[in-house]
Scaffold this motif. Structure first.
Motif, PDB file in Angstrom:
ATOM      1  N   ALA A   1       0.845  -1.129   0.224  1.00 16.86           N
ATOM      2  CA  ALA A   1      -0.036  -0.005  -0.118  1.00 16.86           C
ATOM      3  C   ALA A   1       0.797   1.307   0.061  1.00 16.86           C
ATOM      4  O   ALA A   1       0.528   2.284  -0.802  1.00 16.86           O
TER       5      ALA A   1
ATOM      6  N   CYS B   1      -5.720   1.170  -5.619  1.00 15.56           N
ATOM      7  CA  CYS B   1      -4.852  -0.070  -5.180  1.00 15.56           C
ATOM      8  C   CYS B   1      -4.696   0.071  -3.618  1.00 15.56           C
ATOM      9  O   CYS B   1      -4.529  -0.897  -2.930  1.00 15.56           O
ATOM     10  N   VAL B   2      -3.852   1.159  -3.358  1.00 16.41           N
ATOM     11  CA  VAL B   2      -3.726   1.645  -2.077  1.00 16.41           C
ATOM     12  C   VAL B   2      -4.979   1.268  -1.101  1.00 16.41           C
ATOM     13  O   VAL B   2      -4.879   0.596   0.082  1.00 16.41           O
TER      14      VAL B   2
ATOM     15  N   LEU C   1      -5.703  -2.641  -0.735  1.00 14.08           N
ATOM     16  CA  LEU C   1      -4.360  -3.193   0.008  1.00 14.08           C
ATOM     17  C   LEU C   1      -4.612  -2.870   1.546  1.00 14.08           C
ATOM     18  O   LEU C   1      -4.708  -3.639   2.321  1.00 14.08           O
ATOM     19  N   LEU C   2      -5.174  -1.607   1.843  1.00 12.21           N
ATOM     20  CA  LEU C   2      -5.612  -1.342   3.349  1.00 12.21           C
ATOM     21  C   LEU C   2      -6.564  -2.037   3.815  1.00 12.21           C
ATOM     22  O   LEU C   2      -6.693  -2.472   5.087  1.00 12.21           O
TER      23      LEU C   2
END
Length: 236
Positions: free
Chosen positions: A108, A205-206, A209-210
């Motif tokens: 992330a 995407c961040v 993933l988080l």
């Protein structure tokens, strides 16, 4: 296939619990690989179109950035192995669930770096960004890979019921294949003409993933308790 293993292979209660844990790790691994395998798609295109690759008059080929990952593995894998052993001797070695969470958080952070890099391109459309943005991201992703890949394979092997250990190991590599497929679907449309979409792509995407890291963190104690219960029942 996990449903088939759970319902139709006549496993006992302990092995069914292990299958559920393997499923959680499988989904987590697929999410990580979907991000990690942006290297040959969106990252490679970013290096080609938006990165300053001039070094003393020589233009570094975009594909050379792909060599950063194996180079970082050679450098940092022995350090990670030494660290895990040292922490293990002190009974401070993070659990495999914690290492999976760390891997997702590192990935992330890598995409967050790319988000800032793509925003800087939008602010200065006619300029190229420093290659350090991409190299920093590849370093973070590689550190995440070191936390997840060897640990995940080892854990899946330990958790797998004896009669289907080979199948579970195969499923672990299927997670990598699934991640590659998702990476292609996510990053396959990146182009110089669609630079405005890059920050959104990387930021999504961040967030993904988080969310994965948070969900795994919430499941950490139940999963570890489940594993301990399985060990106790087997010992008993």
């Amino acid at each position: 296939y996990f449903s088939y293993l759970y319902f139709f292979t006549h496993l006992d209660r302990i092995d069914k619990k292990k299958i559920l844990i393997c499923l959680v790790l499988f989904v987590t691994a697929a999410l990580f690989w979907a991000a990690f395998e942006q290297k040959p798609t969106s990252f490679n295109l970013f290096a080609q179109d938006f990165t300053d690759r001039q070094v003393f008059g020589f233009e570094v080929p975009a594909v050379w950035f792909q060599s950063a990952n194996p180079l970082f593995i050679i450098i940092f894998a022995p350090i990670a192995a030494w660290l895990w052993v040292k922490l293990g001797k002190r009974n401070q070695d993070p659990s495999y669930i914690s290492k999976f969470i760390i891997a997702l958080l590192l990935a992330a952070c890598g995409f967050l770096v790319m988000t800032f890099a793509s925003y800087s391109i939008l602010d200065n459309p006619n300029s190229l960004v420093s290659p350090m943005w991409l190299i920093s991201t590849l370093l973070l992703m590689t550190l995440g890979e070191i936390c997840l890949s060897p640990v995940g394979l080892s854990t899946m092997t330990k958790l797998a019921p004896t009669i289907m250990r080979g199948q579970i190991m195969g499923l672990w590599f299927t997670a990598s294949a699934l991640g590659n497929l998702m990476a292609g679907l996510i990053g396959g449309h990146v182009s110089a003409s669609e630079i405005a979409n890059l920050p959104t792509l990387f930021l999504r995407c961040v967030i993904a993933l988080l969310i994965g890291a948070i969900v795994l963190f919430l499941l950490r104690k139940p999963i570890l308790k489940l594993v301990n219960d399985c060990h106790e029942q087997q010992a008993g």
